[in-house]
Design a protein around this motif. Structure first.
Motif, PDB file in Angstrom:
ATOM      1  N   LYS A 276       2.387   1.717  -3.440  1.00  0.00           N
ATOM      2  CA  LYS A 276       1.356   2.192  -4.372  1.00  0.00           C
ATOM      3  C   LYS A 276       1.073   3.674  -4.142  1.00  0.00           C
ATOM      4  CE  LYS A 276      -3.177   1.029  -6.232  1.00  0.00           C
ATOM      5  NZ  LYS A 276      -2.749   0.930  -7.610  1.00  0.00           N
ATOM      6  N   TRP A 277       1.016   4.085  -2.889  1.00  0.00           N
ATOM      7  CA  TRP A 277       0.765   5.484  -2.537  1.00  0.00           C
ATOM      8  C   TRP A 277       1.906   6.368  -3.051  1.00  0.00           C
ATOM      9  CZ3 TRP A 277       1.280   7.928   2.917  1.00  0.00           C
ATOM     10  CH2 TRP A 277       0.543   9.117   3.000  1.00  0.00           C
TER      11      TRP A 277
ATOM     12  N   MET B  55      -5.630   7.148   3.605  1.00  0.00           N
ATOM     13  CA  MET B  55      -4.835   5.921   3.642  1.00  0.00           C
ATOM     14  C   MET B  55      -5.147   5.119   4.900  1.00  0.00           C
ATOM     15  SD  MET B  55      -3.264   5.836   0.819  1.00  0.00           S
ATOM     16  CE  MET B  55      -2.199   4.440   1.131  1.00  0.00           C
TER      17      MET B  55
ATOM     18  N   GLU C 238     -10.065  -2.573   5.602  1.00  0.00           N
ATOM     19  CA  GLU C 238      -9.592  -3.938   5.311  1.00  0.00           C
ATOM     20  C   GLU C 238      -9.652  -4.825   6.546  1.00  0.00           C
ATOM     21  OE1 GLU C 238      -8.834  -5.407   2.404  1.00  0.00           O
ATOM     22  OE2 GLU C 238      -9.517  -3.523   1.519  1.00  0.00           O
TER      23      GLU C 238
ATOM     24  N   ILE D  87       0.838  -1.207   0.000  1.00  0.00           N
ATOM     25  CA  ILE D  87       0.000   0.000   0.000  1.00  0.00           C
ATOM     26  C   ILE D  87       0.875   1.260   0.000  1.00  0.00           C
ATOM     27  CG2 ILE D  87      -1.609   1.314   1.443  1.00  0.00           C
ATOM     28  CD1 ILE D  87      -3.278  -0.922   0.812  1.00  0.00           C
TER      29      ILE D  87
END
Length: 172
Positions: free
Chosen positions: A146-147, A159, A166, A143
């Motif tokens: 990707k950020w 975020m 999740e 994550i």
């Protein structure tokens, strides 16, 4: 070796590392050469090679130092009531550090082991703790990367919400 030479060596290593960090703001790691570093640092190649065998070793050494800085900053956050929010805020406020770390780190992964153990024990009482830690660490690194690659398109709060969503109980 005497103290003067030790200090000189440490100073040379610091200059080399700082040059590498500066060059990483302009170029990809694969495009940086020893000549680039020596030119920027104003040192001889022999000075570089007395400390590092090549660019890969320099990148690895620098990656380890950056990871230590990152983990040290999180260890100060252990008692924080919202560690995820602190994590994403820290990343957002230190974007260059994280971009550089992920550029240098061939595994594309921060070792959050100590930080994760605290969180995992808090939520899972050591039940399959190693699996939870691995799952979380792999996910959080993905994550974060990707950020970073999205040029921080979302806020730290957004975020944090992604991760919280999740972990909400869902039936699979």
């Amino acid at each position: 070796m005497n103290t003067i030479n030790n200090k000189r060596k440490r100073d040379s290593i610091e200059k080399i590392e700082n040059s590498m960090l500066k060059l990483l703001q302009e170029k990809n790691l694969k495009d940086i050469t020893v000549t680039d570093i020596c030119t920027l640092t104003k040192i001889n190649r022999s000075t570089f090679y007395s400390s590092f065998t090549d660019i890969t070793e320099l990148a690895s050494s620098l990656s380890e130092k950056l990871e230590e800085q990152i983990i040290e900053s999180y260890s100060k956050e252990k008692n924080n009531k919202n560690p995820l929010s602190s994590l994403f805020s820290h990343i957002y406020n230190n974007q260059k550090l994280y971009k550089t770390f992920f550029e240098l780190n061939t595994e594309k992964r921060i070792n959050f082991k100590k930080w994760n153990i605290i969180l995992s024990q808090k939520f899972y009482d050591d039940f399959f703790n190693d699996y939870h830690i691995e799952f979380f660490e792999s996910g959080i690194n993905g994550i974060i990367l990707k950020w970073i690659n999205s040029e921080f398109a979302l806020t730290p709060t957004e975020m944090t919400e992604i991760i919280k969503n999740e972990y909400k109980s869902k039936e699979l």
